[in-house]
Design a protein around this motif. Structure first.
Motif, PDB file in Angstrom:
ATOM      1  N   GLN A 119      54.212  55.895  38.187  1.00  0.00           N
ATOM      2  CA  GLN A 119      54.350  56.645  39.074  1.00  0.00           C
ATOM      3  C   GLN A 119      55.653  57.205  39.543  1.00  0.00           C
ATOM      4  OE1 GLN A 119      51.793  58.044  41.150  1.00  0.00           O
ATOM      5  NE2 GLN A 119      50.030  56.682  40.947  1.00  0.00           N
ATOM      6  N   ASP A 120      56.034  58.253  39.787  1.00  0.00           N
ATOM      7  CA  ASP A 120      57.273  58.792  40.244  1.00  0.00           C
ATOM      8  C   ASP A 120      57.851  58.198  41.724  1.00  0.00           C
ATOM      9  OD1 ASP A 120      59.773  59.910  40.574  1.00  0.00           O
ATOM     10  OD2 ASP A 120      59.012  62.043  40.262  1.00  0.00           O
ATOM     11  N   ASN A 163      60.669  60.445  42.995  1.00  0.00           N
ATOM     12  CA  ASN A 163      60.669  61.721  43.370  1.00  0.00           C
ATOM     13  C   ASN A 163      61.811  62.713  42.528  1.00  0.00           C
ATOM     14  OD1 ASN A 163      58.448  61.669  44.914  1.00  0.00           O
ATOM     15  ND2 ASN A 163      59.735  61.962  46.855  1.00  0.00           N
ATOM     16  N   ASP A 164      62.169  62.262  41.271  1.00  0.00           N
ATOM     17  CA  ASP A 164      63.034  62.842  40.454  1.00  0.00           C
ATOM     18  C   ASP A 164      62.175  63.795  39.416  1.00  0.00           C
ATOM     19  OD1 ASP A 164      62.475  60.982  38.881  1.00  0.00           O
ATOM     20  OD2 ASP A 164      64.187  60.449  38.176  1.00  0.00           O
ATOM     21  N   LEU A 173      60.387  62.525  37.236  1.00  0.00           N
ATOM     22  CA  LEU A 173      60.253  61.524  36.035  1.00  0.00           C
ATOM     23  C   LEU A 173      59.365  60.271  36.296  1.00  0.00           C
ATOM     24  CD1 LEU A 173      63.900  61.724  34.618  1.00  0.00           C
ATOM     25  CD2 LEU A 173      61.898  62.831  33.636  1.00  0.00           C
ATOM     26  N   ALA A 174      58.472  59.866  35.383  1.00  0.00           N
ATOM     27  CA  ALA A 174      57.616  58.756  35.789  1.00  0.00           C
ATOM     28  C   ALA A 174      58.215  57.630  35.841  1.00  0.00           C
ATOM     29  CB  ALA A 174      56.279  58.774  34.788  1.00  0.00           C
ATOM     30  N   ASP A 175      57.905  56.746  36.754  1.00  0.00           N
ATOM     31  CA  ASP A 175      58.513  55.134  36.763  1.00  0.00           C
ATOM     32  C   ASP A 175      57.290  54.306  36.445  1.00  0.00           C
ATOM     33  OD1 ASP A 175      61.083  56.486  37.699  1.00  0.00           O
ATOM     34  OD2 ASP A 175      60.156  56.685  39.449  1.00  0.00           O
ATOM     35  N   TRP A 209      58.628  66.913  46.552  1.00  0.00           N
ATOM     36  CA  TRP A 209      57.497  66.446  46.132  1.00  0.00           C
ATOM     37  C   TRP A 209      56.347  67.169  46.310  1.00  0.00           C
ATOM     38  CZ3 TRP A 209      54.051  65.709  50.198  1.00  0.00           C
ATOM     39  CH2 TRP A 209      54.412  65.758  51.430  1.00  0.00           C
ATOM     40  N   GLN A 264      55.260  68.208  33.811  1.00  0.00           N
ATOM     41  CA  GLN A 264      54.644  66.721  33.913  1.00  0.00           C
ATOM     42  C   GLN A 264      52.877  67.122  33.696  1.00  0.00           C
ATOM     43  OE1 GLN A 264      56.130  64.792  37.831  1.00  0.00           O
ATOM     44  NE2 GLN A 264      57.212  66.661  38.004  1.00  0.00           N
ATOM     45  N   GLY A 304      56.615  64.048  42.145  1.00  0.00           N
ATOM     46  CA  GLY A 304      57.918  64.332  42.265  1.00  0.00           C
ATOM     47  C   GLY A 304      58.507  65.685  41.702  1.00  0.00           C
TER      48      GLY A 304
END
Length: 541
Positions: free
Chosen positions: A349-350, A353-354, A356-358, A446, A474, A495
């Protein structure tokens, strides 16, 4: 260029065992916004412990859903030997996290190991699939956070196994889902627990609605996570199964063909499926490499994998890229790092909110296994622009010494920031509120999306969503399953970094793409399928 006030440097921790610096820093000009989380467990109203001994060393999950259509995410928490509980979200948008336990005797089952939320009967209301040591139970949603047992009405055989995994998909032309049930050790077999696993089960729709008698997925290798996923982009999902090595006796990871109208069968070596043995506990799916296909993060004990499809292979041949991407997460990143970690639920999940997935990973010792870390903090691996990840669990405030199991990364207070809730074994549940980027008034823009379509599969399970901004593309697959004993149908969160506008399109179940649609940041939108080629958008208040 993304706007970022608090940064975590690219070289900070490529791998989970590097030391935590006192101050974030940049390296080679690449940086990532650092989110901050506050532990709001004490004031949240969530009072639940996944308790019990031998039968509850695995499991410990939760379902997240909006059971009263108020736009706030509610939670159903497993209790193990204690009763499970439904908690209604009573918070306000952007406010502190707040929940109230619902007095529902039907839902207060004991022996619950996990739960998933989905709309099973296609009536527009979320239902619950409750996993148990013993009979599994489907609950039909009645609205206003009320539920009724539906096993008999829907012809669902709940079995009597030790169930620890669940997934669902709508096969082509079906109004009811196909449910996959993943089972663990058969404690009644001679020689238990060594090498004794229940078969898994596939519940397909019956003619006229409900479910037919289950089909065995044999052999079972003690599944702890399963997921229907379109691994090769052909528009049809197969079933991925992550196993606990048949409890240390010759088992392996599995991929099953689930052809419409035909019996399921396992992929073979001749088709490209190679043997992989891990202590499989959870599956997280995301297009990490940007090739338009899902990659799979498999949690385990000291041996987490990130599997990506070999582009030159004709079948499901995978290689591991966890080390190169910095997501091995094999040892604690703080405290005693001399012993390996134990990983359970994982989610891409991001959280900052940049765009990129975390990757969030819940951690915790199985019980008191002396060869593995006793203090094993949760991971938060932040995505970097070069496609790798960097550890930020301790710096963000998500570290915990509890024995984590199931979890959810969801926007619990509808403020556009993803929060985290973790079920712990023999210790109270914990919940963290996302406060945004440290020392910054700008937490990134977002967008929240719900795909909707007519027919039984209202939430478009099996769809893919693509979103593009000037900063990149994305992709997200809509699925029910994976994780560790935890999942639900919620908003699909994107994000946007600093972008205020985006374009979005949906590849609907079956493979039909809708048109690109203009979106505005900071909104929650429902995208409804229009078979004439002009998908509709409705903005939720």
């Amino acid at each position: 260029m993304r706007k970022a006030i608090a940064f975590l440097g690219l070289g900070l921790m490529l791998g989970s065992c590097a030391a935590v610096p006192s101050e974030p820093f940049d390296r080679q000009g690449l940086s990532v916004p650092l989110p901050k989380f506050a532990d709001e467990t004490a004031g949240s109203g969530l009072i639940q412990t996944y308790s019990g001994e031998r039968r509850y060393v695995v499991g410990g999950g939760l379902a997240h859903l909006d059971c009263n259509a108020d736009g706030m995410t509610d939670l159903y928490l497993a209790g193990g030997a204690a009763p499970a509980k439904l908690y209604r979200n009573t918070g306000t948008a952007g406010g502190p996290l707040a929940f109230v336990a619902q007095d529902d005797a039907a839902l207060a089952l004991d022996a619950v190991t996990g739960a998933y939320a989905l709309d099973i009967d296609g009536d527009g209301l979320q239902d619950l699939a409750v996993l148990r040591f013993g009979e599994n139970v489907l609950f039909r949603g009645l609205g206003d956070c009320r539920f009724e047992r539906a096993n008999e009405a829907w012809g669902f055989d709940g079995g009597a196994a030790w169930t620890t995994a669940f997934a669902a998909i709508w096969e082509e032309g079906a109004d009811w889902p196909t449910l996959a049930i993943g089972n663990y050790i058969d404690l009644d077999q001679p020689g238990a627990p060594w090498g004794t696993c229940f078969d898994n089960q596939l519940h397909r729709p019956a003619t006229g609605g409900g479910f037919a008698a289950p089909l065995a997925l044999a052999p079972g290798h003690c599944a702890l996570s399963i997921l229907f996923t379109d691994w090769n982009g052909d528009g049809r999902a197969d079933l991925r199964v992550s196993n606990d090595r048949q409890y240390y006796r010759g088992g392996e990871e599995q991929l099953w063909h689930v052809p419409p109208g035909a019996p399921p069968r396992a992929y073979t070596r001749e088709e490209g499926w190679a043997q992989l043995q891990v202590w499989g506990m959870g599956i997280a799916s995301h297009d990490v490499t940007g090739d338009g296909l899902p990659d799979y993060f498999l949690t385990s004990m000291a041996d987490n994998k990130l599997r990506t499809l070999d582009p030159d292979a004709a079948g499901p041949a995978y290689s591991d890229i966890a080390f190169g991407r910095g997501v091995t997460a094999h040892r604690p990143y703080q405290g005693d790092q001399s012993k390996p970690s134990t990983a359970w639920h994982a989610e891409f999940q991001d959280v900052n909110n940049d765009g990129l997935a975390d990757l969030f990973v819940a951690k915790g010792n199985v019980d008191a296994m002396a060869d593995f870390a006793m203090e094993d903090p949760n991971n938060l691996l932040l995505g970097l622009p070069d496609g790798s990840f960097v550890e930020a669990g301790g710096l963000s405030g998500l570290d915990s010494g509890a024995r984590g199991r199931g979890a959810a990364v969801a926007d619990l207070n509808a403020d556009g920031l993803l929060d985290v809730v973790v079920v712990n074994r023999n210790q109270p549940v914990q919940v963290w509120r996302n406060l945004g980027i440290d020392r910054s008034g700008d937490s990134g823009s977002w967008l929240r999306v719900k795909p909707r379509q007519p027919g039984g599969n209202r939430d478009a399970v099996g769809a893919w969503i693509e979103l593009r901004t000037p900063e990149g593309l994305q992709r997200r697959e809509v699925f029910v399953g994976g994780g560790h004993a935890s999942g639900g149908m919620d908003w699909q969160h994107f994000g946007l970094g600093g972008a205020q506008e985006a374009e979005l399109r949906v590849r609907w179940p079956g493979g039909t793409w809708g048109p690109w649609l203009a979106m505005s940041a900071g909104t929650s939108v429902e995208v409804s399928r229009d078979d004439s080629g002009g998908d509709r958008v409705a903005v939720s208040e």
